[in-house]
Design an enzyme around this catalytic site. Structure first.
Site, PDB file in Angstrom:
ATOM      1  N   GLU D  79       0.900  -1.223   0.074  1.00 18.95           N
ATOM      2  CA  GLU D  79       0.204   0.261   0.027  1.00 18.95           C
ATOM      3  C   GLU D  79       0.932   1.202  -0.023  1.00 18.95           C
ATOM      4  O   GLU D  79       0.381   2.339   0.583  1.00 18.95           O
ATOM      5  CB  GLU D  79      -1.027  -0.001   1.123  1.00 18.95           C
ATOM      6  CG  GLU D  79      -2.034  -1.207   1.137  1.00 18.95           C
ATOM      7  CD  GLU D  79      -3.262  -1.088   1.880  1.00 18.95           C
ATOM      8  OE1 GLU D  79      -4.239  -0.599   1.392  1.00 18.95           O
ATOM      9  OE2 GLU D  79      -3.047  -0.773   3.218  1.00 18.95           O
ATOM     10  N   HIS D  98      -0.701   5.370   8.102  1.00 19.11           N
ATOM     11  CA  HIS D  98      -1.882   4.549   7.669  1.00 19.11           C
ATOM     12  C   HIS D  98      -2.271   3.548   8.654  1.00 19.11           C
ATOM     13  O   HIS D  98      -1.059   2.896   9.021  1.00 19.11           O
ATOM     14  CB  HIS D  98      -1.733   4.145   6.409  1.00 19.11           C
ATOM     15  CG  HIS D  98      -2.728   2.935   5.830  1.00 19.11           C
ATOM     16  ND1 HIS D  98      -4.076   3.222   5.494  1.00 19.11           N
ATOM     17  CD2 HIS D  98      -2.451   1.596   5.578  1.00 19.11           C
ATOM     18  CE1 HIS D  98      -4.713   2.044   5.283  1.00 19.11           C
ATOM     19  NE2 HIS D  98      -3.855   1.252   5.452  1.00 19.11           N
ATOM     20  N   HIS D 100      -5.189   0.551  10.774  1.00 17.86           N
ATOM     21  CA  HIS D 100      -6.434  -0.080  11.097  1.00 17.86           C
ATOM     22  C   HIS D 100      -6.933  -0.183  12.238  1.00 17.86           C
ATOM     23  O   HIS D 100      -7.731  -1.148  12.721  1.00 17.86           O
ATOM     24  CB  HIS D 100      -6.274  -1.875  10.797  1.00 17.86           C
ATOM     25  CG  HIS D 100      -5.394  -2.137   9.100  1.00 17.86           C
ATOM     26  ND1 HIS D 100      -4.660  -3.268   8.964  1.00 17.86           N
ATOM     27  CD2 HIS D 100      -5.277  -1.198   8.249  1.00 17.86           C
ATOM     28  CE1 HIS D 100      -4.136  -3.165   7.785  1.00 17.86           C
ATOM     29  NE2 HIS D 100      -4.267  -1.744   7.179  1.00 17.86           N
ATOM     30  N   HIS D 170     -11.576  -0.696   6.247  1.00 16.88           N
ATOM     31  CA  HIS D 170     -10.012  -1.053   6.181  1.00 16.88           C
ATOM     32  C   HIS D 170      -9.366  -0.237   7.026  1.00 16.88           C
ATOM     33  O   HIS D 170      -8.416  -0.756   7.884  1.00 16.88           O
ATOM     34  CB  HIS D 170      -9.707  -0.317   4.835  1.00 16.88           C
ATOM     35  CG  HIS D 170      -8.318  -0.465   4.329  1.00 16.88           C
ATOM     36  ND1 HIS D 170      -7.864  -0.181   2.955  1.00 16.88           N
ATOM     37  CD2 HIS D 170      -7.032  -0.797   5.113  1.00 16.88           C
ATOM     38  CE1 HIS D 170      -6.630  -0.398   2.822  1.00 16.88           C
ATOM     39  NE2 HIS D 170      -6.111  -0.545   4.146  1.00 16.88           N
TER      40      HIS D 170
END
Lengths: 241, 241, 241, 241
Positions: D79, D98, D100, D170
């Site tokens: 990613e 980033h 989760h 996500h």
């Protein structure tokens, strides 16, 4: 040395800071202060530093205008006026905790439910814990902080004779006759908030009556040393945070 | 030495105290006791101290009137009558835990839902766990504590033949044939409360039938050593709290 | 030595047990097993001991009737039939976790909501995770345990081709092609349950479609080593539990 | 050496990774990156490894096509295009997280409520935090990952000028002018999500106005060093993870 307050009060504030950090009442923000018994129109509070890192040398003595009376050179907290105004208006108060505790915050923003005492350990809470809504005092679009004596005075008046006041979208302020009881009240305000929130998801519940709250508070205040001994031992056994 | 109970029971109570503190069943308050097998009309309980700090030397032996039969000089818990009255009325009970566990407290104040067994580990819970409402016994505006034999007897009668009773706005009391099972039941009462509360936010759910609860309890009581060994190892490996 | 399985599989099961204990998937109860690659009609599982305490020497090898094929003298788990029946019926399965995870349990008893994949890490979950209701198989008033081959076979049939099955009022069973993936799936089943429960309190939400779940599962299975390395390091750095 | 970025930025990213792991923002997955100030059309990000294990040697330098410009031989994150596209489209952004995070995820899937700032520490959140719904961009039945520049560009456009974007089912992506502020924002996005979710279970609540959010963000950004010092000390005092 003669002008300085007893050193043990600063040590007690270090312990209080670390307990409140260990119990997740404070995170990187928030502060605990104590009225100086020798100069009761001043109070001790740390410089602008995370409570989990505070040491004896980090404290400064401020007057009720938030002025550093010993010119320590330390950078003070922006929100020292919370403490200054309350000490001025509440001679019975000798210790104050201000925090942004996550489980208490929902009660500061809810339009439906007030924080109230639902367990005997939190009898110091009033039937409906007051909330300071900064907008109601003409502060529109502000950064929510208590930045000056005017705002401090508004908060102190909203607190009235209570032990705890919430601040909408911001946090809570807890007052007590001494540091140990202020820590106790901050901890059990948080526990009460979790218990009440969980009970709310189930529907109606029974809160303490004001008589029950008053009686329980009187009993628990006398048991305060039990928790302080435990928490002090816990933070002393942690070499570092 | 001949008059003293076997020392290992005091050690077991120290371990039990530390386990219950580690598992957040007890905090600075609450207590665990055991009936003295040598003098079964007395029981062992620590002096007024946080359970996380208790040591072998902190225990005292009380009779069913809450009197210190060995004149230890220790200051007892205000709520020793919880233990005294239950041991008197329940010869099958040899160990008792009293706590203010936050996740159990909502079920003590809810007007909508009773605590009930929803998982096989908590089959020792009755279909609707009883709640002692201090107001229903004529104690209006009191501090919620079980301060004397009369209140202890009321609580014991409300408990009846059950393993667990909740106390409105106060906490819970858990009883068992031995210390290890009392610890087991206190721990899984807390787990059951969390599971049930989470299920309640989703709507209707299936609880255990009383037959399932009874059968599961019989099985689990025989597996109790497995958790005790684990928890004992955990608290022994923590040098300090 | 020639008859014994590779020792590293037992070590891997020790690590798996400790990871699952660290992550609160297992507590004093529950177990993880692996099919023996050398004797694929047998599997390795520890004796009746808490997973947080298990060591290399605690494992035994059972056949699909739950019989200890090496006469180790160890006391086996009552619920070894969960493992035995699934290994017999699912040749693709080489590792199994059985647990009583508190945040998953509510979905096992809810009459309103099924556990389903709501995040890409848990694409291995089927659209509606099946629930084994012991009453539906004629076991009325039982202790909820999978005590024999018949019950194990019922559970295995209810599982079908899925990766996870819930057991009403009891727990969950997770299967995978290898130990590391079984641990991964058990961990993310728990995370998914918390996320879904929290979303449910807000109202309607969007779950993964079965196509999304399938695609995400394929990707994540190939990333499994990343979490295993982390978790293995974490449990190795803890000298004791 | 002349071509390499200042080594302290890689050290700062190690500290950031460990803080975000300690605070449960990242688990075995997720990543934090920083734009290289010397070569501002490239950014530093670790190889494909759990953030809790990352060291100085694990970083690589990628361009805005996700190409490893120094041929480090490291295996990159699938990613990386999240970072590449945002750095290209947002010259004001120098650091990206980033993750989760479980308590944020419910807001990414809810059809009823958007994440919004409810406390002054999270004034950086916009009134309704945008959500990237991968299906709305024609990706049906995909594995949810941002696998290429096209998807990265879609995400960056959905982010617009905001500090935080959620990704349905996500996770979230948080951007800031520097690494320390990116960590701060990731941490308080998580706190805000918990506070808002708890308030939602009570009914209607008061969020920050956009003026309050803006003013609070400006104040808090200047207080950022206080939390960084605390968190850096905490992760340095942990010898191992």
């Amino acid at each position: 040395m003669t002008k300085h307050p007893a050193p043990d009060l600063r040590d007690e504030l270090v312990t209080a800071s670390r307990i409140l950090f260990m119990k997740d009442i404070l995170d990187g923000f928030g502060h605990v202060s104590a009225r100086d018994p020798e100069f009761p129109d001043t109070f001790l509070i740390s410089r602008n530093i995370a409570p989990g890192l505070v040491t004896h040398a980090d404290f400064m003595r401020l007057d009720f205008n938030g002025i550093d009376v010993e010119d320590s050179g330390h950078r003070p907290f922006l929100e020292r006026f919370i403490h200054a105004s309350i000490y001025r208006q509440r001679p019975d108060v000798n210790a104050i905790v201000h925090s942004h505790t996550p489980s208490v915050l929902p009660f500061s923003i809810s339009k439906r439910k007030s924080l109230e005492p639902v367990m005997h350990m939190s009898g110091f809470l009033s039937g409906e814990v007051p909330v300071y809504e900064v907008r109601d005092h003409g502060h529109v679009g502000c950064d929510m902080l208590i930045r000056n004596s005017d705002m401090g005075d508004e908060l102190a008046r909203s607190l009235g004779d209570e032990a705890v006041i919430l601040m909408r979208g911001h946090g809570m302020t807890v007052v007590a006759p001494d540091v140990r009881l202020a820590v106790f009240r901050a901890v059990y305000t948080e526990v009460n908030a979790r218990v009440q929130a969980m009970a709310l998801t189930m529907g109606e519940y029974t809160a303490l009556t004001s008589e029950e709250a008053l009686a329980a508070d009187e009993t628990n205040s006398a048991q305060n040393q039990r928790t302080w001994s435990l928490w002090e031992t816990q933070v002393q056994n942690e070499v570092t945070r």
